[in-house]
Enzyme design. Structure first.
Site, PDB file in Angstrom:
ATOM      1  N   ASP A  96      -0.588   7.685  -8.214  1.00 58.14           N
ATOM      2  CA  ASP A  96       0.803   7.852  -7.779  1.00 58.14           C
ATOM      3  C   ASP A  96       1.835   7.544  -8.857  1.00 58.14           C
ATOM      4  O   ASP A  96       2.843   8.243  -8.953  1.00 58.14           O
ATOM      5  CB  ASP A  96       1.090   6.982  -6.556  1.00 58.14           C
ATOM      6  CG  ASP A  96       0.310   7.415  -5.326  1.00 58.14           C
ATOM      7  OD1 ASP A  96      -0.251   8.536  -5.336  1.00 58.14           O
ATOM      8  OD2 ASP A  96       0.250   6.636  -4.357  1.00 58.14           O
TER       9      ASP A  96
ATOM     10  N   LYS B   4       0.835  -1.201   0.000  1.00 59.23           N
ATOM     11  CA  LYS B   4       0.000   0.000   0.000  1.00 59.23           C
ATOM     12  C   LYS B   4       0.868   1.248   0.000  1.00 59.23           C
ATOM     13  O   LYS B   4       2.024   1.221   0.415  1.00 59.23           O
ATOM     14  CB  LYS B   4      -0.921   0.011   1.236  1.00 59.23           C
ATOM     15  CG  LYS B   4      -1.852  -1.183   1.310  1.00 59.23           C
ATOM     16  CD  LYS B   4      -2.820  -1.206   0.150  1.00 59.23           C
ATOM     17  CE  LYS B   4      -3.743  -2.419   0.218  1.00 59.23           C
ATOM     18  NZ  LYS B   4      -4.362  -2.718  -1.048  1.00 59.23           N
ATOM     19  N   CYS B   5       0.263   2.342  -0.440  1.00 60.96           N
ATOM     20  CA  CYS B   5       0.928   3.642  -0.508  1.00 60.96           C
ATOM     21  C   CYS B   5       1.601   3.952   0.833  1.00 60.96           C
ATOM     22  O   CYS B   5       0.989   3.737   1.878  1.00 60.96           O
ATOM     23  CB  CYS B   5      -0.125   4.695  -0.839  1.00 60.96           C
ATOM     24  SG  CYS B   5       0.518   6.356  -1.020  1.00 60.96           S
ATOM     25  N   PRO B   6       2.834   4.394   0.828  1.00 60.31           N
ATOM     26  CA  PRO B   6       3.678   4.843  -0.290  1.00 60.31           C
ATOM     27  C   PRO B   6       4.660   3.793  -0.798  1.00 60.31           C
ATOM     28  O   PRO B   6       5.522   4.106  -1.615  1.00 60.31           O
ATOM     29  CB  PRO B   6       4.438   6.006   0.329  1.00 60.31           C
ATOM     30  CG  PRO B   6       4.702   5.542   1.736  1.00 60.31           C
ATOM     31  CD  PRO B   6       3.438   4.775   2.122  1.00 60.31           C
TER      32      PRO B   6
ATOM     33  N   ASP C 137      -2.820  -1.721  -5.493  1.00 65.23           N
ATOM     34  CA  ASP C 137      -3.238  -0.591  -4.662  1.00 65.23           C
ATOM     35  C   ASP C 137      -3.880   0.469  -5.557  1.00 65.23           C
ATOM     36  O   ASP C 137      -3.223   0.987  -6.466  1.00 65.23           O
ATOM     37  CB  ASP C 137      -2.031  -0.002  -3.928  1.00 65.23           C
ATOM     38  CG  ASP C 137      -2.389   1.170  -3.025  1.00 65.23           C
ATOM     39  OD1 ASP C 137      -3.595   1.470  -2.871  1.00 65.23           O
ATOM     40  OD2 ASP C 137      -1.469   1.799  -2.478  1.00 65.23           O
TER      41      ASP C 137
END
Length: 79
Positions: free
Chosen positions: A49, A16-18, A43
Site C-alpha cells: 500500500d 490495519k488497512c486502510p 501491517d
C-alpha cells in the site's frame, strides 16, 4: 538500519488497512514540498500500500525497510 533524515514521523503500529495509508495521506497534506515523512508500520499490507500510494500520488519513496517488523518507509512530498 537505514539512516535517512526525516522531518516528521508517523507511527501506525497496530493499525490495519486502510488506516495507515489514510493517515499517511493526511500527514503528507500538512507537510511542505521536499519534506520527508517516516512511516512506522506493522501491517503487512503496507508493503504494497505505501509504495502504491507513492506511485499513485506521485510522491517519492526515498527508502524502505520491510525485512522485519516494524516496517519503515521514508516518503518525500513531491508537490
Amino acid at each position: 538500519m537505514t539512516q535517512i533524515n526525516c522531518d516528521k514521523e508517523l507511527d501506525t503500529l497496530g493499525l490495519k488497512c486502510p488506516e495507515p495509508v489514510m493517515l499517511v495521506r493526511a500527514a503528507i497534506r500538512k507537510m511542505d514540498v521536499g519534506q520527508v515523512l517516516l512511516i512506522i508500520a506493522d501491517d503487512p499490507a503496507t508493503t504494497r500500500d505505501i509504495p502504491g500510494f507513492c506511485e499513485f500520488m506521485e510522491h517519492e519513496l526515498v527508502g524502505s525497510e520491510t525485512e522485519e517488523i516494524p516496517y519503515r518507509y521514508w516518503v518525500r512530498k513531491s508537490h
